[in-house]
Design an enzyme around this catalytic site. Structure first.
Site, PDB file in Angstrom:
ATOM      1  CG  ASP A 124      28.222  44.864  31.146  1.00 61.13           C
ATOM      2  OD1 ASP A 124      28.203  45.820  30.335  1.00 61.13           O
ATOM      3  OD2 ASP A 124      28.791  44.925  32.251  1.00 61.13           O
TER       4      ASP A 124
ATOM      5  CG  ASP B 239      38.309  49.920  32.369  1.00 60.08           C
ATOM      6  OD1 ASP B 239      37.508  50.820  32.041  1.00 60.08           O
ATOM      7  OD2 ASP B 239      38.289  48.790  31.876  1.00 60.08           O
TER       8      ASP B 239
END
Length: 245
Positions: free
Chosen positions: A7, A129
């Protein structure tokens, strides 16, 4: 397949707990040495989340992504703030092999369905998600997990199957970054109901046994982020475990 993940914020390697920018840990100022080590360990894909791009597509870290694509022997799949066709084209032109699309699949499904048909099943990963509700259903969250839609995981997947959907990255929000193990029931159900899909499990790996359990019922891929960065196990150990499971 095991897919290490990085990330990025402002070109640095970070992790957020459950998607919360206020709970950020910075691990490295440069992602390239970490990614090169993952490649040396045998990884053929790298999953990159552009957190700057997720907050503001105008701030997408294109220079960093181009550098990674040019210097790494791995293929890259990249997500974060995909809003329009030009975002995909920019990433593909930068050497990215797959683009990960999340919130837009809920907000503008017709647009994403058209992209699946135009760019092909191998070029797009649908990132779903989910929050598990009291009724047991998995509901898809959007906008960096700040909103939960009324769309179930099953509804989201079936919306795109006729358009060539193949790759699905699914994260249980409650598990992400918490090093508490995978939601195995979630991925077992996905593999049972959609054997034609390539499922990427994400969120929760803390020990090698988590990978063994995931592999035992035929899950296709696992995204490995925080566990590698914090030294819970090495990627070499993970590959050995995955192959033996």
């Amino acid at each position: 397949m095991l897919i290490p993940a990085l990330d990025l914020i402002n070109g640095e390697v970070v992790r957020l707990q459950q998607g919360d920018f206020a709970r950020q840990t910075t691990f490295a100022s440069d992602p390239l040495p970490i990614a090169e080590a993952y490649a040396a360990a045998g990884a053929t894909w790298l999953h990159v989340v552009d957190l700057d791009g997720a907050r503001d597509p105008q701030q997408r870290q294109i220079a960093t992504l181009q550098r990674l694509a040019a210097k790494l022997p791995m293929k890259l799949q990249v997500g974060g703030g995909i809003r329009q066709r030009s975002d995909l084209e920019q990433l593909f032109d930068s050497g990215i092999q797959r683009v990960v699309i999340g919130s837009l699949a809920v907000k503008e499904p017709d647009l994403v369905a058209a992209w699946l048909e135009d760019f092909g099943s191998e070029a797009i990963v649908l990132s779903l998600d989910v929050s598990i509700a009291a009724d047991g259903n998995a509901y898809v969250a959007t906008h960096g997990w700040q909103e939960t839609s009324e769309l179930t995981l099953q509804q989201a997947i079936e919306r795109f199957l006729p358009h060539g959907l193949r790759h699905v990255l699914c994260t249980d929000i409650a598990k992400d970054g918490m090093l508490g193990g995978y939601n195995l029931e979630l991925y077992q159900r996905l593999k049972r109901d959609y054997p034609q899909l390539v499922i990427q499990a994400s969120g929760g790996a803390a020990k090698l046994d988590d990978l063994r359990q995931l592999r035992a019922f035929g899950c296709d891929s696992a995204i490995l982020g925080k566990a590698l960065l914090t030294g819970k196990f090495t990627l070499e150990e993970a590959f050995a475990c995955w192959q033996d499971a």
